[in-house]
Write an enzyme that holds these catalytic residues in place. Sequence first.
Site, PDB file in Angstrom:
ATOM      1  N   ASP A 245       0.815  -1.216   0.000  1.00 22.13           N
ATOM      2  CA  ASP A 245       0.000   0.000   0.000  1.00 22.13           C
ATOM      3  C   ASP A 245       0.849   1.267   0.000  1.00 22.13           C
ATOM      4  O   ASP A 245       0.395   2.326   0.440  1.00 22.13           O
ATOM      5  CB  ASP A 245      -0.956   0.022   1.211  1.00 22.13           C
ATOM      6  CG  ASP A 245      -1.875  -1.195   1.229  1.00 22.13           C
ATOM      7  OD1 ASP A 245      -2.207  -1.685   0.134  1.00 22.13           O
ATOM      8  OD2 ASP A 245      -2.239  -1.661   2.317  1.00 22.13           O
ATOM      9  N   GLY A 246       2.069   1.143  -0.513  1.00 25.25           N
ATOM     10  CA  GLY A 246       2.993   2.279  -0.457  1.00 25.25           C
ATOM     11  C   GLY A 246       3.329   2.880  -1.811  1.00 25.25           C
ATOM     12  O   GLY A 246       4.119   3.819  -1.890  1.00 25.25           O
TER      13      GLY A 246
END
Lengths: 301, 301, 301, 301
Positions: A245-246
């Site tokens: 999720d980066g």
Amino acid sequence: MTHQHTMTQARLEADRERLNRGRMLISCPDRAGIVAAVSKFLFEYDANIVQSDQYTMDPDGGMFFMRIEFDMAELGERLAQLKKDFAGIAESFEMQWRITRVCDKKRLAIFVSKEDHCLVELLWQWQAGDLDAEIVMVISNHNDMRDYVESFGIPYHHIPVTPDTKAEAERRQIELVEGKADVIILARYMQIISPRFIEVYKNQIINIHHSFLPAFVGGKPYHQAYTRGVKLIGATAHFVTEELDGGPIIEQDVSRVTHSADVNELKRIGRTIERVVLARAVQWHAEDRVLVHQNKTVVFN
Amino acid sequence: MTHQHTMTQARLEADRERLNRGRMLISCPDRAGIVAAVSKFLFEYDANIVQSDQYTMDPDGGMFFMRIEFDMAELGERLAQLKKDFAGIAESFEMQWRITRVCDKKRLAIFVSKEDHCLVELLWQWQAGDLDAEIVMVISNHNDMRDYVESFGIPYHHIPVTPDTKAEAERRQIELVEGKADVIILARYMQIISPRFIEVYKNQIINIHHSFLPAFVGGKPYHQAYTRGVKLIGATAHFVTEELDGGPIIEQDVSRVTHSADVNELKRIGRTIERVVLARAVQWHAEDRVLVHQNKTVVFN
Amino acid sequence: MTHQHTMTQARLEADRERLNRGRMLISCPDRAGIVAAVSKFLFEYDANIVQSDQYTMDPDGGMFFMRIEFDMAELGERLAQLKKDFAGIAESFEMQWRITRVCDKKRLAIFVSKEDHCLVELLWQWQAGDLDAEIVMVISNHNDMRDYVESFGIPYHHIPVTPDTKAEAERRQIELVEGKADVIILARYMQIISPRFIEVYKNQIINIHHSFLPAFVGGKPYHQAYTRGVKLIGATAHFVTEELDGGPIIEQDVSRVTHSADVNELKRIGRTIERVVLARAVQWHAEDRVLVHQNKTVVFN
Amino acid sequence: MTHQHTMTQARLEADRERLNRGRMLISCPDRAGIVAAVSKFLFEYDANIVQSDQYTMDPDGGMFFMRIEFDMAELGERLAQLKKDFAGIAESFEMQWRITRVCDKKRLAIFVSKEDHCLVELLWQWQAGDLDAEIVMVISNHNDMRDYVESFGIPYHHIPVTPDTKAEAERRQIELVEGKADVIILARYMQIISPRFIEVYKNQIINIHHSFLPAFVGGKPYHQAYTRGVKLIGATAHFVTEELDGGPIIEQDVSRVTHSADVNELKRIGRTIERVVLARAVQWHAEDRVLVHQNKTVVFN
């Protein structure tokens, strides 16, 4: 079948109008004269610029980004020469660049698990002629959506995933998409993608995360949001990188919630945010509006 | 002075209309009969319910929250008796409760550092008659806003804070506010509040954090937002607890930003979100619309 | 068929939980004691109020509106008696009122023309278990959506409409819906409904108008919006009355647009607003959250 | 005085950085080669384009709009020559054009009546360094805001307006602003401006109308909104033309309201929309981001 028929007509018509429409994408170190060189080049080809966006990140010694849409007679026949001629300019400015015809659409493979709302949205947008891409296949670890997807004339591949078969499943997925799909859409796919897959499809895998990142990274974001008592919930479409999720964020949006919304209500409200946000991101990427620089996006829209 | 004059008139008029308006706040374990008991009680006092909100958190064995506004003749004279009579009902339902007259306003102390936008907003809302509270003092570690604040007839206390004098500064602050202010507003005060202070003003210290919490906890949130490349920036008003930026959230909002916004532009856009969000939260708290349960708020608005 | 299966399961489960959940709707002239009388009545029936909303329009001699959700053992068996007993209270307060079981769902007939997005949205929401109603039929003046609608197991009636056959077409429509549908949804139906039809389904016909009413009443609102150069476009869900686009507004929303959006782009952006706004309105009406008073709505949500 | 001091510092600093920043605005019939000619011209002057926006309205035989910000050494000394040299290019493309230095700021005269919120907002934004313009005077038909305005070091002119003195009052207003102000801001001025005044300041008078135009043209828009029962209220900043509330729209925004908001509450919520919308419009106009074509605006932001 009604779906296919309507869709095909709308798209064929739009496509005919744009056989001579081209797109140019440029990223390079900023310096004087880029715009002059590029626009002079296009002018000498009798190309008419119909849309142009540019952005200079950090004007002192920073990066320059540009997206141009242009019309040019007989673009199909002249594209190869155009590219060849542009290579010299590109080299002198150290450009990363791409010139394409608008009618050469990106081919999407959509990955989905059990939650169908994002898939339904993409198929509806596509059928309505609002998603300027080809959907070449749907891959799922469940078989639930087969009938629905096939009713659009789109191939559906059921590849179950268990901890034991995960590696083999991904091998089959890569086999299916390689050379056939340019972009992977994780439409609530809910499975971690391996580094190898990410490497092959660098900045070409779009995931929808069901929170306003970087809040609530990881699993069960609606539960996290409920526990924290936030007053807005959101969704984030981003390119997938190795960091969970980066990756670079393409689009986000939020919706207001009150204390009275329990986790199920958050999920319900969230589903509409998720599908709208993902659809926007996919559409912008399909139209080459998203340029990636380090861990951020430049979105020309 | 123009400011004071206008403000006083508007507020006096509004107050006259509401001398007999009362407010009742209730939190208790949920069970059948609460509403019946409360509304029967008010009915027997000839009170007319003009507004009523209730919420049951987790219907099976959860918590019940209620806020009632009512009109009752001669409320001033009868309030003490009303409370005394209600105590029995309250006890039988294990209620936490409060009955107040709307004209007995909360007294606010505003803490501010150098950034003035949140203070300016609160003063403007107050002067416009939109903030139903008294502002009894402004405390700052800088002297910059003295003239402005005093032009509203509000006392301004300059208490410099350095690492060495921090404890002493807070001692003086507590001395100033204790018994004089009911609520502390940290209007971009930018100093950590000590656990002792928080204990004294439990759920009565409102801070504005310049991010969409829980994203970007801690310092320099706009820099963090810029680095992460988010497409929306936000602000969060919350009660202060010992956990940094971790207290119950009262209100949040966001604004869209693009890749072209640098940190200064994020700050500029953010200032308007911050002041609007803080003003809403303060207004709701002033009107007793915010009930706290564990680390969450119930906001009746 | 996948669609039906999933839908049925989700809904059956939700329904089982709510067999004893009731809903009470009240409108009456405001006066003291209403809440006390109603809550005492429910308490004596051992009903537990799980949600209650009220609103007094114009506190001095105005109207009182209330919506209560309650749980009561054996509601099915006791509903008739409950209503009978409540009639006395209702009469003494001159109430318009209704008590229903939540599991007795409203039956919707959806009218649609060629544009399918609102219909697709309603079907998706319904299938996802988010629309708490029965969809008993779809009626269209075109045959395009038959396969799609029938794949959900919903009857599809094709009733062509021409200037000559309009009266006859409407006669057939009324024949189809009367006694079978409680609510008519005009999901971009684009045909004027006759006063007779409106009379039969008073405050039970919901239309989606593709503008932010009262701006751009009548035909081609996106063209009107383009010509006026607005910076936001919107959609409005409202009950149909004899005045064109003039009925009580249930819900509205808007989306930002720029100078670069032509009429087609406005339509594209607008489609998402339209379907979200209509779906919200239908959902709220299905859950009895919308009370009509004169030409305005009270929406408890 | 604190206000002036802070403001002056912030602005001087910003200005120093931009002594060599220029701005070029172009509108002309669309045809191939415009961008090439303009960018080549700037390149030959060693100007570095730091921001460029363009828009073609109706690509087939439509209008072309462009805004460029560029840095050029010794711009102050070379501006006259730059303009002279550009005139030839401009003529060959039939351009309407303007080249300015960013540090030559627009001079604003703010007109205000009794409602102060828009004025307060503009002054605060200006003082915070967020409004890139000079505020050279405030003109009001009331004397209430004199102290406040003068505390910023800005001249305040009280010109009462009655039906009898209206013509004379406007004569005095024009006398005050002519040659001293470039732009007139009607910050809730609430008086009709005469055609003669509008002619002199064509597309240079910005009004804030307290509704989402074209809904609720004319007087008492919040009353109109209340009566119609809308679920969103808005505000519109537009250039003033002879048609009441009919001029080119620069910016609009809305806020959600519920049935429970009476007219006073609509006004209260509306005040925040009004001031934010007006401030944005003024800021964009100050930065030459707003181009007018017929009755619409192109806003590059």
